[in-house]
Design a protein around this motif. Structure first.
Motif, PDB file in Angstrom:
ATOM      1  N   GLN A 191     -39.576  -4.394 -31.059  1.00  0.00           N
ATOM      2  CA  GLN A 191     -39.685  -5.044 -29.758  1.00  0.00           C
ATOM      3  C   GLN A 191     -40.667  -6.205 -29.813  1.00  0.00           C
ATOM      4  N   ASN A 219     -31.281  -4.816 -21.539  1.00  0.00           N
ATOM      5  CA  ASN A 219     -31.536  -4.520 -22.947  1.00  0.00           C
ATOM      6  C   ASN A 219     -30.403  -5.022 -23.817  1.00  0.00           C
ATOM      7  N   ASN A 223     -33.685  -3.565 -27.981  1.00  0.00           N
ATOM      8  CA  ASN A 223     -34.651  -4.584 -27.545  1.00  0.00           C
ATOM      9  C   ASN A 223     -34.542  -4.862 -26.050  1.00  0.00           C
ATOM     10  N   HIS A 224     -35.700  -4.874 -25.387  1.00  0.00           N
ATOM     11  CA  HIS A 224     -35.770  -5.131 -23.950  1.00  0.00           C
ATOM     12  C   HIS A 224     -36.050  -6.615 -23.716  1.00  0.00           C
ATOM     13  N   GLN A 230     -35.437 -12.050 -17.356  1.00  0.00           N
ATOM     14  CA  GLN A 230     -34.434 -11.374 -16.523  1.00  0.00           C
ATOM     15  C   GLN A 230     -34.447 -11.903 -15.093  1.00  0.00           C
TER      16      GLN A 230
END
Length: 363
Positions: A191, A219, A223-224, A230
């Motif tokens: 990450q 996601n 991975n975020h 976002q």
């Protein structure tokens, strides 16, 4: 000894892909690092742990003494030799440790003593660089205007984005295509590494008025996507790419069958096809619950038949009905449900040529 150079201009470091020596222990490097960085240690994991214990129990002076005891003679010479080789090959580079403190100071000093070269170290080290990248991600996303491209699975969004320079390829950075079948032949980044590489891409593109993103969830695989990205992309204008089922079938066949199989074989000629088969079987298993047992078993049978045909006859056509069923019966209903929530943001819809022409106004 003269005062040796320190670097504070982090933007220049990342914009110019400056090669870096990371003098931290391997365990630290694995947790998070930067592109164009080489882990050339001052201490290995065991030495670091031993010195850390000494520091807690006996203080800094004793810990420094132990460090010099552990890293001396042949061990010290080998580590200096590795640094000097890097310096020779990367005269424009720099070095760092975790906080820009003792470890990088010692490395810098030993390089200078051995070669007379003032090889710069980074003020604040890894911690300062990491904080800088997090802050830059937020700052740049506040400044730029994102444009988002969406469309059904297999319509060729990534292929279209690759025709532009002012894009952020989130799936490329995450090394994942963002679905149950999204794994590639190599692991995803951690990450931290994903966030670091993403921030660097934003720094390089920050002078663009618009940046083009692919429509993604929260996601991509493991991975975020950072929240600040976002928030902005979910409010951005949305452009929808249309493609026929036949076109989507061909794009998906190339990506998930032909290219994927070749990549597995390139990586491991002996077990490549077995790994490719395992990729298909495990990916299908991930969506078993959503498919329902009956549909899953029917598809599993088709996949096994397609795999046998491909392995024995070098004929991949058995995958066409599998992919068509996945696209039309599995992915399309999910896409239709999700896109209905976003229709108020849609500003353009068209085929590849039309979308390409429209997107040029944002280049």
């Amino acid at each position: 000894m003269p005062e040796l150079t320190q670097i504070t201009d982090f933007t220049r470091l990342f914009s110019n892909n400056i090669p870096l020596i990371d003098s931290r222990a391997p365990i630290e490097f694995k947790q998070g690092a930067f592109p164009h960085t080489h882990n050339l240690i001052l201490m290995n994991d065991e030495e670091r742990e031993e010195i850390g214990t000494c520091y807690k129990n006996k203080g800094q002076a004793q810990a420094i003494g132990l460090g010099h005891q552990l890293v001396q003679g042949k061990v010290k010479d080998q580590r200096i030799e590795a640094w000097l080789e890097f310096v020779k090959n990367n005269p424009n580079g720099a070095l760092y440790c975790f906080r820009g403190g003792l470890r990088s100071q010692i490395a810098q000093q030993w390089i200078y003593e051995a070669s007379g070269i003032d090889y710069p170290r980074i003020t604040g080290g890894y911690k300062a660089l990491r904080r800088f990248l997090i802050e830059e991600t937020d700052r740049i996303m506040q400044k730029i205007t994102p444009v988002v491209i969406g469309g059904q699975t297999g319509c060729g969004k990534t292929l279209l984005l690759n025709k532009f320079k002012n894009t952020i390829d989130l799936e490329g950075l995450a090394n994942h295509r963002g679905s149950a079948f999204g794994n590639t032949t190599t692991p995803q980044p951690t990450q931290i590494n994903f966030e670091n590489t993403l921030a660097i891409e934003l720094i390089k593109q920050q002078h663009c008025a618009h940046l083009i993103f692919e429509d993604e969830g929260a996601n991509i695989g493991a991975n975020h996507i950072p929240d600040c990205i976002q928030v902005k992309t979910r409010q951005a204008d949305l452009i929808l790419l249309d493609a026929s089922t036949e076109q989507r079938l061909q794009v998906s066949m190339d990506a998930y069958v032909i290219d994927m199989c070749q990549n597995f074989i390139k990586l491991d000629s002996q077990h490549g096809f077995s790994n490719f088969a395992n990729y298909w079987l495990t990916s299908l298993e991930k969506i078993q619950k959503r498919l329902g047992l009956e549909r899953y078993q029917a598809l599993l049978k088709k996949v096994n038949t397609a795999l046998s045909m491909y392995q024995e006859q070098d004929n991949a056509t058995g995958f066409y009905p599998v992919i068509e069923e996945l696209l039309v019966d599995y992915y399309d209903p999910m896409y239709d449900y999700q896109i209905q929530k976003k229709m108020d943001r849609v500003v353009f819809k068209g085929n590849a040529e039309e979308v390409l022409s429209y997107l040029k106004t944002f280049a």
